[in-house]
Design a protein around this motif. Structure first.
Motif, short mmCIF file in Angstrom:
data_model
loop_
_atom_site.label_atom_id
_atom_site.label_comp_id
_atom_site.label_asym_id
_atom_site.label_seq_id
_atom_site.Cartn_x
_atom_site.Cartn_y
_atom_site.Cartn_z
N THR A 68 11.29 52.42 -10.95
CA THR A 68 10.34 53.08 -10.07
C THR A 68 10.37 52.46 -8.68
N MET A 69 10.46 51.15 -8.61
CA MET A 69 10.53 50.47 -7.30
C MET A 69 11.79 50.85 -6.54
N TRP A 70 12.93 50.96 -7.24
CA TRP A 70 14.17 51.35 -6.56
C TRP A 70 14.07 52.77 -6.03
N TYR A 71 13.49 53.68 -6.81
CA TYR A 71 13.28 55.04 -6.33
C TYR A 71 12.38 55.03 -5.09
N LEU A 72 11.33 54.25 -5.14
CA LEU A 72 10.39 54.19 -4.03
C LEU A 72 11.04 53.62 -2.77
#
Length: 93
Positions: A68-72
């Motif tokens: 999720t952090m990489w997508y964000l």
């Protein structure tokens, strides 16, 4: 092959007198693609953050999962870079 009225066959992108509109330069196209990809990644980040496992992980640790952090982060970088390239492209034309 029909030549576009906006771009000469020699790559010259000058407008004819009285011709209005926005040139779609290579910078504008790359900026638009980067902006669109960034927006899609932000949508994926939002969807991933709403998943039950991610909600539970956030409740326990106080942060989102790695994916999720990489997508964000990828979405934010894509949107900012795309907007900057679009702005630069429109200022040049």
């Amino acid at each position: 092959m029909i030549a576009s009225p906006w771009v000469s066959p020699f790559g010259d992108q000058r407008r004819a007198k009285g011709q209005k509109g926005v040139l779609m330069t290579q910078t504008n196209i790359v900026g638009l693609v980067a902006f669109a990809i960034g927006a899609v990644l932000l949508f994926f980040a939002w969807r991933a953050s709403q998943a039950p496992m991610d909600q539970m992980s956030e409740a326990m640790t106080g942060r989102f999962t790695g994916n999720t952090m990489w997508y964000l982060l990828g979405g934010i970088v894509g949107v900012v870079a795309g907007a900057a390239l679009l702005y630069r492209g429109y200022m040049q034309s």
